[in-house]
Design an enzyme around this catalytic site. Structure first.
Site, PDB file in Angstrom:
ATOM      1  NE  ARG A  87      -3.995  -1.926   2.229  1.00 29.18           N
ATOM      2  CZ  ARG A  87      -3.930  -3.185   2.682  1.00 29.18           C
ATOM      3  NH1 ARG A  87      -2.858  -3.610   3.314  1.00 29.18           N
ATOM      4  NH2 ARG A  87      -4.943  -4.012   2.503  1.00 29.18           N
ATOM      5  CD  GLU A  96      -2.340  -5.640  -5.920  1.00 24.52           C
ATOM      6  OE1 GLU A  96      -3.259  -5.042  -5.323  1.00 24.52           O
ATOM      7  OE2 GLU A  96      -2.309  -6.883  -6.054  1.00 24.52           O
ATOM      8  CG  ASN A 143      -6.640   1.950  -0.391  1.00 21.95           C
ATOM      9  OD1 ASN A 143      -7.468   1.351  -1.050  1.00 21.95           O
ATOM     10  ND2 ASN A 143      -5.688   1.327   0.299  1.00 21.95           N
ATOM     11  CD  GLU A 178      18.596  -8.891   1.921  1.00 19.87           C
ATOM     12  OE1 GLU A 178      19.574  -9.226   2.589  1.00 19.87           O
ATOM     13  OE2 GLU A 178      17.529  -9.554   1.877  1.00 19.87           O
TER      14      GLU A 178
END
Length: 126
Positions: free
Chosen positions: A9, A56, A60, A122
Site C-alpha cells: 500500500r 502490486e 487508496n 534488499e
C-alpha cells in the site's frame, strides 16, 4: 503453483511508480483505476506477469500514508554488482540505508535501500 505478486500500500502512487521504474529499473506493467472503490492498482516488475513475480502497488485514494508495522521485513532483488547498483540508486535520488557489505553472521554481500513509503528493499549479490 507460483508466486504471482506482493502487494504494497502506497501513499502517493506516481512517486512510488517513479521509484520502482526510474530508480530500480522495473517496468510499469499495468495500471487500473477503480473509481467505485476509490483505489488504483499498478503492477511493476522486471518482466511480464506470466513469467515473473511482480509488485502490486495499491493506492487508496483517501489515504496519504500508512504505518508500516513490524511484521513485514523487506523485498529482495539479486544484483551482480551491488556497489554499482547502490551508486545508481543514489544517483537517481534513492536512499541507501545500509551500505554493501557482508550480512551479520554470514558472508553474503547485501545492502538495503528504502522506497518513498519506507519499505525496505534488499540487494543481494550472489
Amino acid at each position: 503453483m507460483r508466486l504471482l505478486h506482493t502487494m504494497l500500500r502506497v501513499g502517493n502512487l506516481d512517486r512510488s511508480i517513479q521509484f520502482y521504474t526510474g530508480v530500480l529499473g522495473m517496468q510499469l506493467l499495468r495500471r487500473n483505476d477503480y473509481p467505485e472503490g476509490r483505489f488504483t492498482l499498478a503492477f511493476v516488475g522486471y518482466g511480464d506477469e506470466a513469467h515473473h513475480t511482480v509488485i502490486e502497488l495499491t493506492h487508496n485514494w483517501d489515504t496519504d500514508s500508512y504505518e508500516l508495522g513490524t511484521a513485514f521485513g523487506h523485498l529482495a532483488i539479486a544484483t551482480d554488482d551491488i556497489h554499482a547498483t547502490c551508486e545508481a540508486v543514489r544517483a537517481k535520488g534513492g536512499k541507501v540505508v545500509r551500505e554493501p557489505g557482508p550480512m551479520k553472521h554470514g558472508t553474503t554481500v547485501i545492502a538495503f535501500v528504502e522506497d518513498p513509503d519506507g519499505y525496505k528493499i534488499e540487494f543481494i549479490q550472489p
